[in-house]
Design an enzyme around this catalytic site. Structure first.
Site, PDB file in Angstrom:
ATOM      1  N   LYS A   2       0.552  -1.330   0.049  1.00  0.00           N
ATOM      2  CA  LYS A   2       0.091  -0.032  -0.181  1.00  0.00           C
ATOM      3  C   LYS A   2       0.720   1.263   0.078  1.00  0.00           C
ATOM      4  O   LYS A   2       1.803   1.362   0.634  1.00  0.00           O
ATOM      5  CB  LYS A   2      -0.779  -0.076   1.250  1.00  0.00           C
ATOM      6  N   SER A  13      -9.977   1.753   2.817  1.00  0.00           N
ATOM      7  CA  SER A  13      -8.985   2.494   1.650  1.00  0.00           C
ATOM      8  C   SER A  13      -7.837   1.670   1.260  1.00  0.00           C
ATOM      9  O   SER A  13      -7.375   2.181   0.070  1.00  0.00           O
ATOM     10  CB  SER A  13      -8.267   3.363   2.819  1.00  0.00           C
ATOM     11  N   SER A  31      -9.994  -0.502   7.097  1.00  0.00           N
ATOM     12  CA  SER A  31      -9.411  -0.506   5.606  1.00  0.00           C
ATOM     13  C   SER A  31      -8.944  -1.689   5.136  1.00  0.00           C
ATOM     14  O   SER A  31      -8.477  -1.510   3.918  1.00  0.00           O
ATOM     15  CB  SER A  31      -8.789   0.674   5.603  1.00  0.00           C
TER      16      SER A  31
HETATM   17  N1  GLN Z   1     -13.108   4.393   6.155  1.00  0.00           N
HETATM   18  C1  GLN Z   1     -12.666   4.870   7.097  1.00  0.00           C
HETATM   19  C2  GLN Z   1     -12.278   6.243   7.159  1.00  0.00           C
HETATM   20  O1  GLN Z   1     -12.248   6.729   6.013  1.00  0.00           O
HETATM   21  C3  GLN Z   1     -11.587   3.911   7.711  1.00  0.00           C
HETATM   22  C4  GLN Z   1     -10.198   4.162   6.875  1.00  0.00           C
HETATM   23  C5  GLN Z   1      -9.207   3.227   7.413  1.00  0.00           C
HETATM   24  O2  GLN Z   1      -9.501   2.232   8.039  1.00  0.00           O
HETATM   25  N2  GLN Z   1      -7.950   3.618   6.947  1.00  0.00           N
HETATM   26  O3  GLN Z   1     -11.668   6.778   7.924  1.00  0.00           O
END
Ligand code: GLN
Length: 467
Positions: A68, A143, A167
């Site tokens: 990532k 994400s 995410s």
């Molecule tokens: N979707 C959540 C956010 O936007 C979690 C994102 C994540 O776990 N990095 O904060």
């Protein structure tokens, strides 16, 4: 040897050990696959073909990984899918990168994500579009959407993602792969670009539970560069999977997770997964996590508060994009940030700055921390009674690209993953089936007590063997 790109870690390692193929052939197969498919899927932002092949030549056991694009790998870009870090090349390896290299993995390519890991669909990337390999009209989740699309679409043997509020787990569910969010502190965050430091964890995204155990083994452990990683022993996770069975396992069904917003098809798959576990000998017990309803509100105070502080370093001076339209230092900061950050990141910085501002700090941030403690205690109480929890991962299967426009609706994706993140325990998304209408993959979530990844993966493996 053809189609080596289909392999997972377990099969790749076995084939390398037996001499069926070389690390160079394995890596070349991934390169060919990425050349063939990445134009459509958009999982990778960049792929270091020369570097990966050189690493494969140097290490006959090397297995390529997708990383990532917020984890620092020396000599490779690290953009966090943001314009503000476009062109940035990392001068050092994150601890997890040092460790995976020591465990014979090759850091081959950088995969897409929501900008600074803020989002649930990878549509917030400023650098490219990633689609779901199971249905290219849909999002891969986020994400860690690039990681999930790479693994789910066989453009990678395995990948590293990060999970702050869901995410790893939600994109794993959307793209039919296994995704583990380790307990907070199990894996070092040194060299991982921070979003919300009290929540972020790096974890494996793989084609099987066994692969997840092998990759987690490489990642886990105390790091003197990260004071939040306690020095407690790392179990042998692969060994923990031997003879995995659900017989006599007490599985808690948290009643707060079965709510109206849960899509009926996702509910049906979750119900079937519960039945599968029961048929395999698990004892299913209904449990309650009474503070679940506050988790979303707490997360959207705590995470933006930490993000607003963490992202202050991107000021146009030390890293990445610098505005050329400024005539004084204040404008340099303001314009570089205004030009470099995308809308969701700006929204989080503004929210975070607001909840931390004097006069509001106690009312919002202080209270959120108190409720977070109550949420953590809910889990501690249930783990006195059950071995693990079984729950949905996300309220829906993968949605269409562009379908969710409203940020608050997007936030609801993490309804069932955020409580565990706030509590700091470990959880996994395991493929559980496909929706009847559109044949989209759906995962089921298992949650275990902090630092009990051995138990978690054992349950997940036993379930995987049944489906
Ligand atoms: N979707 C959540 C956010 O936007 C979690 C994102 C994540 O776990 N990095 O904060």
């Amino acid at each position: 040897m053809s189609e080596l790109w289909k392999l997972g870690i377990t099969e790749a390692r076995a084939g390398l050990a037996k001499g069926d193929f070389s690390s160079v052939e394995l890596t070349q197969s991934i390169i060919d696959r990425v050349r063939d498919r990445n134009g459509e899927i958009g999982a990778y932002l960049t792929f270091d073909e020369e570097g990966a092949l050189a690493a494969a030549r140097a290490n006959p056991k090397g297995v390529p990984l997708a990383i990532k694009d917020l984890i620092n790998v020396r000599g490779q870009p690290c953009t966090c899918a943001s314009k503000i870090l476009k062109g940035y090349v990392s001068p050092y390896d994150a601890t997890v990168i040092r460790k995976v290299k020591e465990a014979d993995f090759i850091c081959a390519g950088r995969v897409n994500m929501d900008e600074f890991a803020m989002g649930s669909s990878t549509e917030n990337s400023a650098l490219g579009r990633t689609v779901n390999p199971c249905d290219t009209s849909r999002v891969p989740g986020g994400s860690s959407g690039g990681s999930a699309a790479a693994v789910g679409g066989d453009l990678a043997i395995a990948a590293l993602g990060t999970d702050t509020g869901g995410s790893i787990r939600q994109p794993a569910s959307f793209c039919n792969c296994v995704g583990v969010k380790p307990s907070y502190g199990r894996v070092s965050r040194y060299g991982v670009t921070a979003f919300a430091s009290s929540l972020d964890q790096v974890g494996p995204m793989t084609k099987s539970v066994t692969d997840a155990a092998l990759l987690l083994q490489a990642l886990a452990g105390h790091d003197e560069m990260d004071g939040t990683t306690p020095d407690i022993p790392v179990p042998d996770y692969a060994k923990a999977l031997e003879g995995a069975s659900l017989k006599g396992v007490k599985l808690g069904l948290p009643k707060e997770y079965f709510i109206d917003g849960l899509d009926p098809e996702v509910k049906a798959i979750t119900d079937a997964a519960v039945k599968t576990c029961a048929d395999a000998g698990a004892e299913i017990v209904e449990v309650s996590l009474p503070h679940t309803e506050y988790a979303m509100a707490v997360y959207y105070i705590v995470a933006p508060a930490e993000a607003s502080a963490n992202l202050a370093r991107f000021d146009g001076v030390r890293y990445g994009h610098r505005s050329d339209k400024s005539d004084n230092v204040f404008n340099l900061y303001a314009r570089s940030r205004a030009e470099g950050f995308g809308p969701e990141v700006k929204r989080r910085i503004i929210m975070g700055t607001y909840v931390l501002s004097s006069g509001y700090y106690d009312a919002y941030y202080g209270r959120a921390l108190k409720v977070r403690t109550l949420i953590r205690r809910d889990f501690e109480e249930v783990f006195k009674k059950v071995d693990a929890l079984i729950a949905p991962v996300a309220p829906t299967a993968a949605f269409k690209i562009g379908e969710v426009q409203d940020p608050l609706t997007m936030y609801l994706n993490d309804l069932f993953t955020i409580p565990g993140s706030l509590a700091g325990n470990c959880s996994v998304s395991v493929p559980a089936g496909f929706t009847a209408s559109a044949h989209l993959p759906v995962g089921v979530q298992f949650i275990a007590d902090a630092f009990r990844e051995d138990k978690l993966l054992r349950v997940a493996k036993a379930f995987e063997d049944c489906v």
